[in-house]
Design a protein around this motif. Structure first.
Motif, mmCIF file in Angstrom:
data_model
loop_
_atom_site.group_PDB
_atom_site.id
_atom_site.type_symbol
_atom_site.label_atom_id
_atom_site.label_comp_id
_atom_site.label_asym_id
_atom_site.label_seq_id
_atom_site.Cartn_x
_atom_site.Cartn_y
_atom_site.Cartn_z
ATOM 1 N N GLU A 124 36.056 -63.112 -7.323
ATOM 2 C CA GLU A 124 37.068 -64.039 -6.846
ATOM 3 C C GLU A 124 38.020 -64.327 -8.003
ATOM 4 O O GLU A 124 37.649 -64.206 -9.170
ATOM 5 N N GLU A 125 39.226 -64.730 -7.686
ATOM 6 C CA GLU A 125 40.235 -64.975 -8.716
ATOM 7 C C GLU A 125 39.775 -66.024 -9.729
ATOM 8 O O GLU A 125 39.982 -65.871 -10.924
ATOM 9 N N ALA A 126 39.116 -67.065 -9.270
ATOM 10 C CA ALA A 126 38.669 -68.137 -10.166
ATOM 11 C C ALA A 126 37.613 -67.664 -11.171
ATOM 12 O O ALA A 126 37.429 -68.281 -12.214
ATOM 13 N N GLU A 127 36.937 -66.574 -10.869
ATOM 14 C CA GLU A 127 35.882 -66.062 -11.750
ATOM 15 C C GLU A 127 36.403 -65.101 -12.815
ATOM 16 O O GLU A 127 35.660 -64.735 -13.717
ATOM 17 N N LEU A 128 37.626 -64.675 -12.692
ATOM 18 C CA LEU A 128 38.122 -63.597 -13.550
ATOM 19 C C LEU A 128 38.006 -63.914 -15.035
ATOM 20 O O LEU A 128 37.697 -63.032 -15.825
ATOM 21 N N ILE A 129 38.234 -65.148 -15.422
ATOM 22 C CA ILE A 129 38.180 -65.497 -16.838
ATOM 23 C C ILE A 129 36.805 -65.196 -17.434
ATOM 24 O O ILE A 129 36.686 -64.800 -18.588
ATOM 25 N N PHE A 130 35.746 -65.348 -16.638
ATOM 26 C CA PHE A 130 34.393 -65.058 -17.096
ATOM 27 C C PHE A 130 33.998 -63.612 -16.800
ATOM 28 O O PHE A 130 33.274 -62.988 -17.557
ATOM 29 N N ALA A 131 34.472 -63.112 -15.660
ATOM 30 C CA ALA A 131 34.011 -61.819 -15.165
ATOM 31 C C ALA A 131 34.624 -60.629 -15.897
ATOM 32 O O ALA A 131 33.934 -59.636 -16.127
ATOM 33 N N LEU A 132 35.888 -60.711 -16.241
ATOM 34 C CA LEU A 132 36.544 -59.539 -16.832
ATOM 35 C C LEU A 132 35.884 -59.076 -18.131
ATOM 36 O O LEU A 132 35.606 -57.884 -18.275
ATOM 37 N N PRO A 133 35.610 -59.974 -19.088
ATOM 38 C CA PRO A 133 34.923 -59.490 -20.297
ATOM 39 C C PRO A 133 33.562 -58.858 -19.988
ATOM 40 O O PRO A 133 33.189 -57.847 -20.581
ATOM 41 N N LEU A 134 32.839 -59.437 -19.038
ATOM 42 C CA LEU A 134 31.542 -58.893 -18.634
ATOM 43 C C LEU A 134 31.706 -57.501 -18.023
ATOM 44 O O LEU A 134 30.988 -56.574 -18.385
ATOM 45 N N ILE A 135 32.650 -57.343 -17.122
ATOM 46 C CA ILE A 135 32.876 -56.052 -16.466
ATOM 47 C C ILE A 135 33.271 -54.996 -17.492
ATOM 48 O O ILE A 135 32.721 -53.885 -17.499
ATOM 49 N N TYR A 136 34.210 -55.328 -18.377
ATOM 50 C CA TYR A 136 34.623 -54.363 -19.407
ATOM 51 C C TYR A 136 33.419 -53.926 -20.250
ATOM 52 O O TYR A 136 33.273 -52.760 -20.585
ATOM 53 N N ARG A 137 32.563 -54.898 -20.590
ATOM 54 C CA ARG A 137 31.386 -54.575 -21.413
ATOM 55 C C ARG A 137 30.417 -53.673 -20.649
ATOM 56 O O ARG A 137 29.852 -52.733 -21.204
ATOM 57 N N LEU A 138 30.236 -53.949 -19.358
ATOM 58 C CA LEU A 138 29.250 -53.204 -18.573
ATOM 59 C C LEU A 138 29.704 -51.803 -18.182
ATOM 60 O O LEU A 138 28.870 -50.923 -17.998
ATOM 61 N N ILE A 139 30.995 -51.592 -18.019
ATOM 62 C CA ILE A 139 31.450 -50.265 -17.586
ATOM 63 C C ILE A 139 31.648 -49.307 -18.750
ATOM 64 O O ILE A 139 31.944 -48.128 -18.540
ATOM 65 N N ASN A 140 31.458 -49.785 -19.958
ATOM 66 C CA ASN A 140 31.529 -48.928 -21.138
ATOM 67 C C ASN A 140 30.551 -47.766 -20.942
ATOM 68 O O ASN A 140 29.414 -47.971 -20.536
ATOM 69 N N PRO A 141 30.979 -46.530 -21.228
ATOM 70 C CA PRO A 141 30.097 -45.367 -20.994
ATOM 71 C C PRO A 141 28.713 -45.482 -21.644
ATOM 72 O O PRO A 141 27.727 -45.014 -21.078
ATOM 73 N N GLU A 142 28.626 -46.132 -22.800
ATOM 74 C CA GLU A 142 27.314 -46.309 -23.446
ATOM 75 C C GLU A 142 26.431 -47.247 -22.613
ATOM 76 O O GLU A 142 25.235 -47.017 -22.473
ATOM 77 N N ALA A 143 27.030 -48.316 -22.081
ATOM 78 C CA ALA A 143 26.272 -49.247 -21.239
ATOM 79 C C ALA A 143 25.836 -48.564 -19.946
ATOM 80 O O ALA A 143 24.719 -48.773 -19.467
ATOM 81 N N VAL A 144 26.708 -47.722 -19.402
ATOM 82 C CA VAL A 144 26.369 -46.984 -18.177
ATOM 83 C C VAL A 144 25.176 -46.067 -18.434
ATOM 84 O O VAL A 144 24.259 -45.986 -17.612
ATOM 85 N N ALA A 145 25.169 -45.416 -19.590
ATOM 86 C CA ALA A 145 24.064 -44.510 -19.930
ATOM 87 C C ALA A 145 22.754 -45.279 -20.109
ATOM 88 O O ALA A 145 21.682 -44.767 -19.799
ATOM 89 N N SER A 146 22.841 -46.527 -20.595
ATOM 90 C CA SER A 146 21.616 -47.293 -20.835
ATOM 91 C C SER A 146 21.039 -47.922 -19.563
ATOM 92 O O SER A 146 19.873 -48.292 -19.532
ATOM 93 N N LYS A 147 21.846 -48.048 -18.518
ATOM 94 C CA LYS A 147 21.386 -48.644 -17.253
ATOM 95 C C LYS A 147 21.840 -47.772 -16.085
ATOM 96 O O LYS A 147 22.618 -48.210 -15.239
#
Length: 179
Positions: A23-46
């Motif tokens: 949701e739009e109100a969550e973006l301030i918290f969600a975007l840094p988390l999403i960027y961190r999780l979609i990193n190819p190294e993070a994808v390989a680890s999970k």
């Protein structure tokens, strides 16, 4: 804008809350988390958090491009409905049901941490607060502290009403409380 529901790739669960997309109100918290999780190294680890590469209909670069566009528009304080819908669709194709459930769980924890503060207080003050809570029939430290502060504010206001000549002409009640 109405929250978008997650479209399950496996069987829909029969119990529990439905998964929601961002949701739009969550973006301030969600975007840094999403960027961190979609990193190819993070994808390989999970790997069980992400759809198999051959099953993904979107690429990492497409997701990052859409996220960057969302950030750009958010900084300009423009309407984000279309871009957020696009990002949510891509996220739904990028994460597995389990992965998105874990994202929502982490996001919930981040939001909780943002709401809370930790103050170190000595043991004797804690004991005094507990006694105060018992006498006032209060359930939490938050209630006790709020009650004490409200009483303090009322006392300050009352004392200045009784002694108006002590007031500086330019001083507000907030200024008095800050003293």
């Amino acid at each position: 804008m109405e929250p978008q529901a997650w479209i399950y790739q496996q069987d829909k669960p029969t119990a529990g809350r439905k998964l929601l997309l961002l949701e739009e109100a969550e973006l301030i918290f969600a975007l840094p988390l999403i960027y961190r999780l979609i990193n190819p190294e993070a994808v390989a680890s999970k790997p069980d958090w992400f759809c198999d590469a051959e099953l993904q209909t979107v690429s990492y670069t497409e997701l990052v491009t859409q996220l960057n566009e969302l950030v750009r528009l958010r900084k300009k304080t423009q309407r984000l409905d279309n871009e957020l819908n696009n990002v949510n669709k891509i996220l739904n194709q990028y994460f597995t049901d389990l992965g998105w459930r874990m994202v929502r769980k982490e996001l919930s924890q981040i939001k909780k941490r943002q709401k809370k503060s930790h103050i170190e207080v000595s043991r004797d003050i804690i004991q005094r607060l507990k006694r105060y809570m018992e006498t006032q029939k209060l359930d939490s430290f938050d209630q006790a502290i709020d009650n004490l502060l409200s009483e303090h504010d009322a006392d300050i206001s009352q004392s200045h009403l009784q002694h108006p000549d002590d007031l500086d002409d330019n001083m507000s009640v907030d200024d008095m409380l800050d003293e």
